[in-house]
Motif scaffolding. Structure first.
Motif, PDB file in Angstrom:
ATOM      1  N   PRO A 126      -4.160   6.154   4.302  1.00  0.00           N
ATOM      2  CA  PRO A 126      -3.110   5.681   5.223  1.00  0.00           C
ATOM      3  C   PRO A 126      -1.736   6.280   4.959  1.00  0.00           C
ATOM      4  O   PRO A 126      -1.006   6.597   5.901  1.00  0.00           O
ATOM      5  N   ASN A 127      -1.380   6.485   3.697  1.00  0.00           N
ATOM      6  CA  ASN A 127      -0.030   7.025   3.421  1.00  0.00           C
ATOM      7  C   ASN A 127       0.091   8.488   3.823  1.00  0.00           C
ATOM      8  O   ASN A 127       1.194   9.010   3.933  1.00  0.00           O
ATOM      9  N   ALA A 141       8.107  13.885   1.311  1.00  0.00           N
ATOM     10  CA  ALA A 141       6.809  13.897   0.626  1.00  0.00           C
ATOM     11  C   ALA A 141       6.793  12.874  -0.499  1.00  0.00           C
ATOM     12  O   ALA A 141       5.814  12.137  -0.668  1.00  0.00           O
ATOM     13  N   ASN A 142       7.866  12.817  -1.255  1.00  0.00           N
ATOM     14  CA  ASN A 142       7.946  11.835  -2.340  1.00  0.00           C
ATOM     15  C   ASN A 142       7.775  10.424  -1.791  1.00  0.00           C
ATOM     16  O   ASN A 142       7.048   9.597  -2.352  1.00  0.00           O
ATOM     17  N   PHE A 143       8.415  10.151  -0.660  1.00  0.00           N
ATOM     18  CA  PHE A 143       8.313   8.824  -0.045  1.00  0.00           C
ATOM     19  C   PHE A 143       6.857   8.520   0.348  1.00  0.00           C
ATOM     20  O   PHE A 143       6.302   7.489  -0.017  1.00  0.00           O
ATOM     21  N   HIS A 144       6.231   9.443   1.081  1.00  0.00           N
ATOM     22  CA  HIS A 144       4.870   9.171   1.567  1.00  0.00           C
ATOM     23  C   HIS A 144       3.842   9.123   0.439  1.00  0.00           C
ATOM     24  O   HIS A 144       2.923   8.319   0.468  1.00  0.00           O
ATOM     25  N   VAL A 145       4.001  10.000  -0.530  1.00  0.00           N
ATOM     26  CA  VAL A 145       2.957  10.117  -1.551  1.00  0.00           C
ATOM     27  C   VAL A 145       3.137   9.116  -2.676  1.00  0.00           C
ATOM     28  O   VAL A 145       2.166   8.539  -3.158  1.00  0.00           O
ATOM     29  N   PHE A 146       4.378   8.874  -3.094  1.00  0.00           N
ATOM     30  CA  PHE A 146       4.585   8.099  -4.313  1.00  0.00           C
ATOM     31  C   PHE A 146       5.279   6.750  -4.113  1.00  0.00           C
ATOM     32  O   PHE A 146       5.415   5.985  -5.059  1.00  0.00           O
ATOM     33  N   GLU A 147       5.748   6.476  -2.902  1.00  0.00           N
ATOM     34  CA  GLU A 147       6.483   5.220  -2.704  1.00  0.00           C
ATOM     35  C   GLU A 147       5.870   4.369  -1.599  1.00  0.00           C
ATOM     36  O   GLU A 147       6.576   3.690  -0.846  1.00  0.00           O
ATOM     37  N   GLN A 148       4.559   4.412  -1.500  1.00  0.00           N
ATOM     38  CA  GLN A 148       3.871   3.604  -0.488  1.00  0.00           C
ATOM     39  C   GLN A 148       2.765   2.765  -1.124  1.00  0.00           C
ATOM     40  O   GLN A 148       1.733   2.503  -0.496  1.00  0.00           O
ATOM     41  N   SER A 202       0.760  -0.475  -2.390  1.00  0.00           N
ATOM     42  CA  SER A 202       0.647  -1.836  -1.852  1.00  0.00           C
ATOM     43  C   SER A 202       1.036  -2.860  -2.922  1.00  0.00           C
ATOM     44  O   SER A 202       1.032  -2.559  -4.122  1.00  0.00           O
ATOM     45  N   ARG A 203       1.332  -4.064  -2.480  1.00  0.00           N
ATOM     46  CA  ARG A 203       1.573  -5.145  -3.444  1.00  0.00           C
ATOM     47  C   ARG A 203       0.312  -5.411  -4.245  1.00  0.00           C
ATOM     48  O   ARG A 203       0.386  -5.777  -5.427  1.00  0.00           O
ATOM     49  N   GLY A 204      -0.834  -5.252  -3.600  1.00  0.00           N
ATOM     50  CA  GLY A 204      -2.101  -5.451  -4.305  1.00  0.00           C
ATOM     51  C   GLY A 204      -2.233  -4.490  -5.470  1.00  0.00           C
ATOM     52  O   GLY A 204      -2.680  -4.862  -6.562  1.00  0.00           O
ATOM     53  N   LYS A 205      -1.816  -3.227  -5.246  1.00  0.00           N
ATOM     54  CA  LYS A 205      -1.879  -2.237  -6.330  1.00  0.00           C
ATOM     55  C   LYS A 205      -0.981  -2.663  -7.489  1.00  0.00           C
ATOM     56  O   LYS A 205      -1.349  -2.523  -8.661  1.00  0.00           O
ATOM     57  N   LEU A 206       0.183  -3.199  -7.156  1.00  0.00           N
ATOM     58  CA  LEU A 206       1.092  -3.664  -8.210  1.00  0.00           C
ATOM     59  C   LEU A 206       0.437  -4.805  -8.995  1.00  0.00           C
ATOM     60  O   LEU A 206       0.480  -4.836 -10.231  1.00  0.00           O
ATOM     61  N   ALA A 207      -0.200  -5.741  -8.270  1.00  0.00           N
ATOM     62  CA  ALA A 207      -0.855  -6.874  -8.933  1.00  0.00           C
ATOM     63  C   ALA A 207      -2.033  -6.379  -9.790  1.00  0.00           C
ATOM     64  O   ALA A 207      -2.269  -6.880 -10.896  1.00  0.00           O
TER      65      ALA A 207
END
Ligand code: MN
Length: 333
Positions: free
Chosen positions: A64-65, A197-204, A206-211
Motif C-alpha cells: 500500500p505505501n 521517497a523517504n515519506f512513502h517508504v519509511f514514514e508510513q 501502521s500503529r499495529g506495526k508500532l505495537a
C-alpha cells in the motif's frame, strides 16, 4: 547475455527493439519490495514509450505505501490475469520460481528476458541481463536507460530512485558506490524526490506495526556476554496487534543495532514450527552454515532457518544452544 552495466545498456536497447509489436508482461517476485515495484514500473514505462503494450503482473499486491509509484502502469495480481499471449520478462528475480508457480504457469513458453542483480541468478531466460555487482535491478535499468538515452520521465525516475534507495539500505550498504550516487543525481534531475521517497517508504508504518515492535522489544534477551541478541514474535502477537508476517520486516535490525552484538536472531513461532532470521556483521560468522544446521540457508551475513514442528517454549533454548555453539566455533576469541 549482459554482465556489466555497459553491456546492459546495449542489451536493453536491443530487447526493446525485439519486443516492438509484441505484448509484454513484466513479472516481479513474491512479496514485492521497492526494487521490484520500481524496476517493474520503470521497465513497463520504457517499453510503453516505444509503443509496446506492457503491463505488470505479481502474485501479491503492490504494498500500500508504494501504490503512488505504480500509478500510470497496470498492475495485475496473477489470479486476475487471463493469459493473452504476452511474453514474460522478469525483474529482480534471482530465480524464475521467485515469480510464484501460479503466475509462471500462465507463461507456458517460459521467460523471454531476465533482468536482475542477484549473485545466484542462473541466467534462466533466453535473454539474461544480469549484472551481479549492481546495487539494485533499478540501478541496472537506470544505468542502461541513461547510457542508451531511453526515455526517463518523472515517474520512471522516481521508480528507479525508489529501487536504488531501498536496495542500498538508504545508500548505506557496501554497494553504494560513487557511480550509484552519480546515477541517482541524474534521476533527481529528472524528477526523483528523496523527500517524497523517504515519506512513502519509511514514514508510513501502521500503529499495529508500532505495537508489534513494542511486543518484540519486550522479548529481547542477550546471550554469550552480549554478543548474541534474540527476540521473538508469536501468532498471538500478530493477532493482538492486527498485523501479519509482512510486518516483521525490519524488526531484526533492533537487536543487530546494539553495540557489542555480533549476531542478531529473530524467532517467529508459526502454526507449523519456528522460523528465524539471522543477521551478523562479520563474514567469519558464516551464517549460511549456521542456517544449514537449522534446516535453512542464505548468505554469509544474513540467513534464515525453518524448524518444522518446533515450539518456542520447548525448543527455543535448544536452538539458541546450537546458535551459541556455532558462534563460539566461528568467532569468539
Ligand atoms: Mn533487488
Amino acid at each position: 547475455m549482459a554482465q556489466t552495466l555497459q553491456d546492459a545498456g546495449k542489451a536493453l536497447k536491443s530487447l526493446v527493439e525485439r519486443l516492438k509489436g509484441q505484448k509484454v508482461a513484466v513479472l516481479g517476485h513474491m512479496r514485492p519490495d521497492g526494487d521490484c515495484i520500481g524496476s517493474q514500473v520503470a521497465l513497463a514505462r520504457i517499453l510503453q514509450a516505444s509503443g509496446i503494450d506492457a503491463l505488470c503482473i505479481n502474485r501479491d499486491r503492490v504494498p500500500p505505501n508504494l501504490t503512488p509509484y505504480a500509478e500510470g502502469v497496470t498492475f495485475l495480481q496473477g489470479e486476475n490475469y487471463q493469459a493473452d499471449g504476452r511474453v514474460a520478462i522478469t525483474v529482480d528475480c534471482a530465480d524464475a520460481s521467485r515469480v510464484g508457480t501460479e503466475v509462471l504457469s500462465k507463461f507456458p513458453t517460459g521467460v523471454l528476458a531476465n533482468i536482475d542483480h542477484h549473485a545466484s541468478n542462473p541466467d534462466y531466460a533466453q535473454v539474461n541481463i544480469v549484472v551481479r555487482e549492481a546495487a539494485a535491478t533499478c540501478h541496472i535499468l537506470a544505468a542502461a536507460a541513461l547510457q542508451e538515452q531511453l526515455p526517463i520521465d518523472t515517474l520512471t525516475a522516481k521508480n528507479l530512485h525508489l529501487g536504488i534507495l531501498t536496495d542500498t539500505g538508504r545508500f548505506c550498504y557496501s554497494s553504494t558506490t560513487p557511480e550509484v550516487f552519480e546515477i541517482v543525481a541524474q534521476l533527481i534531475r529528472k524528477g526523483a524526490s528523496p523527500v517524497e521517497a523517504n515519506f512513502h517508504v519509511f514514514e508510513q508504518e501502521s500503529r499495529g506495526k508500532l505495537a508489534l515492535t513494542q511486543r518484540f522489544l519486550s522479548t529481547i534477551r542477550f546471550h554469550e556476554n552480549g554478543k548474541i541478541c534474540s527476540g521473538e514474535i508469536t501468532q498471538a502477537d500478530y493477532q493482538a496487534t492486527h498485523t501479519t508476517k509482512e510486518d516483521k520486516e525490519g524488526l531484526v535490525e533492533f537487536p543487530r543495532s546494539i553495540a557489542g552484538v555480533d549476531l542478531a536472531v529473530l524467532f517467529e513461532e508459526g502454526h507449523d514450527g519456528i522460523r528465524g532470521s539471522l543477521r551478523g556483521r562479520n563474514p567469519k560468522l558464516r551464517l549460511d552454515l549456521l542456517a544449514g544446521k537449522l534446516n535453512g540457508g542464505g548468505h554469509v551475513l544474513a540467513a534464515g532457518f525453518n524448524m518444522l514442528g518446533c515450539k518456542l517454549h520447548t525448543d527455543r533454548d535448544r536452538i539458541l544452544n546450537i546458535i551459541a555453539e556455532h558462534y563460539r566455533e566461528h568467532l569468539a576469541e
